[in-house]
Design a protein around this motif. Sequence first.
Motif, PDB file in Angstrom:
ATOM      1  N   LEU A 106       0.830  -1.210   0.000  1.00 31.60           N
ATOM      2  CA  LEU A 106       0.000   0.000   0.000  1.00 31.60           C
ATOM      3  C   LEU A 106       0.863   1.258   0.000  1.00 31.60           C
ATOM      4  O   LEU A 106       0.558   2.230  -0.695  1.00 31.60           O
ATOM      5  CB  LEU A 106      -0.924   0.009   1.221  1.00 31.60           C
ATOM      6  CG  LEU A 106      -2.037  -1.030   1.246  1.00 31.60           C
ATOM      7  CD1 LEU A 106      -2.786  -0.959   2.569  1.00 31.60           C
ATOM      8  CD2 LEU A 106      -2.981  -0.835   0.076  1.00 31.60           C
ATOM      9  N   GLY A 141       0.832   7.711   7.518  1.00 36.46           N
ATOM     10  CA  GLY A 141       0.180   6.719   8.380  1.00 36.46           C
ATOM     11  C   GLY A 141       0.723   5.329   8.154  1.00 36.46           C
ATOM     12  O   GLY A 141       1.003   4.609   9.121  1.00 36.46           O
ATOM     13  N   TYR A 142       0.891   4.920   6.898  1.00 37.42           N
ATOM     14  CA  TYR A 142       1.476   3.605   6.611  1.00 37.42           C
ATOM     15  C   TYR A 142       2.895   3.502   7.177  1.00 37.42           C
ATOM     16  O   TYR A 142       3.282   2.487   7.731  1.00 37.42           O
ATOM     17  CB  TYR A 142       1.511   3.333   5.108  1.00 37.42           C
ATOM     18  CG  TYR A 142       0.154   3.186   4.463  1.00 37.42           C
ATOM     19  CD1 TYR A 142      -0.884   2.509   5.089  1.00 37.42           C
ATOM     20  CD2 TYR A 142      -0.101   3.736   3.217  1.00 37.42           C
ATOM     21  CE1 TYR A 142      -2.119   2.370   4.502  1.00 37.42           C
ATOM     22  CE2 TYR A 142      -1.352   3.607   2.607  1.00 37.42           C
ATOM     23  CZ  TYR A 142      -2.345   2.928   3.263  1.00 37.42           C
ATOM     24  OH  TYR A 142      -3.580   2.796   2.675  1.00 37.42           O
ATOM     25  N   HIS A 181       0.543   3.855  -3.163  1.00 35.68           N
ATOM     26  CA  HIS A 181      -0.408   4.898  -2.782  1.00 35.68           C
ATOM     27  C   HIS A 181       0.279   6.251  -2.971  1.00 35.68           C
ATOM     28  O   HIS A 181       1.066   6.670  -2.145  1.00 35.68           O
ATOM     29  CB  HIS A 181      -0.828   4.719  -1.324  1.00 35.68           C
ATOM     30  CG  HIS A 181      -2.155   5.313  -1.024  1.00 35.68           C
ATOM     31  ND1 HIS A 181      -2.403   6.652  -1.096  1.00 35.68           N
ATOM     32  CD2 HIS A 181      -3.317   4.745  -0.656  1.00 35.68           C
ATOM     33  CE1 HIS A 181      -3.656   6.880  -0.774  1.00 35.68           C
ATOM     34  NE2 HIS A 181      -4.237   5.731  -0.506  1.00 35.68           N
ATOM     35  N   ASN A 189      -2.177  10.700  -1.424  1.00 38.73           N
ATOM     36  CA  ASN A 189      -2.399  11.397  -0.186  1.00 38.73           C
ATOM     37  C   ASN A 189      -1.210  11.216   0.757  1.00 38.73           C
ATOM     38  O   ASN A 189      -0.925  10.115   1.196  1.00 38.73           O
ATOM     39  CB  ASN A 189      -3.689  10.848   0.452  1.00 38.73           C
ATOM     40  CG  ASN A 189      -4.147  11.651   1.629  1.00 38.73           C
ATOM     41  OD1 ASN A 189      -3.373  12.375   2.234  1.00 38.73           O
ATOM     42  ND2 ASN A 189      -5.411  11.504   1.960  1.00 38.73           N
ATOM     43  N   ASN A 207      -2.001   9.508   4.174  1.00 39.71           N
ATOM     44  CA  ASN A 207      -2.053   8.044   4.131  1.00 39.71           C
ATOM     45  C   ASN A 207      -0.636   7.457   4.117  1.00 39.71           C
ATOM     46  O   ASN A 207      -0.382   6.467   4.782  1.00 39.71           O
ATOM     47  CB  ASN A 207      -2.814   7.557   2.911  1.00 39.71           C
ATOM     48  CG  ASN A 207      -4.314   7.803   3.019  1.00 39.71           C
ATOM     49  OD1 ASN A 207      -4.813   8.115   4.088  1.00 39.71           O
ATOM     50  ND2 ASN A 207      -4.999   7.661   1.905  1.00 39.71           N
TER      51      ASN A 207
END
Length: 101
Positions: free
Chosen positions: A82, A95-96, A86, A89, A92
């Motif tokens: 991810l 966060g990952y 990704h 954003n 995101n």
Amino acid sequence: MNNISAKFSLIIITILIDQFSKYTLISYLKTIDYFLEICSVLNLVYVWNYGISFGIFGEFYQYSNGFFLVVNFAIIAYLFYLLLHHQNNNFNIIGYQLIIG
């Protein structure tokens, strides 16, 4: 944040901070008999849990560790997927990175 090294730098920093803080706190707790009273409702006590939450699988820890190692590896591999795919954003992506770290 499209650069791969930038994506991995926050992961490495998070891991280093985590390991350093654990090592420092455990080393300090060993010098004061494994107990530190922060305030009347918060104490830090060094205890080793051989199971997972509340000692579940505690008597089978030699087997459960391998199982959870495989599960954790699969989850982290999916989060890396991810993270690398990704691009939209930055929140995101951060966060990952923090979850992986």
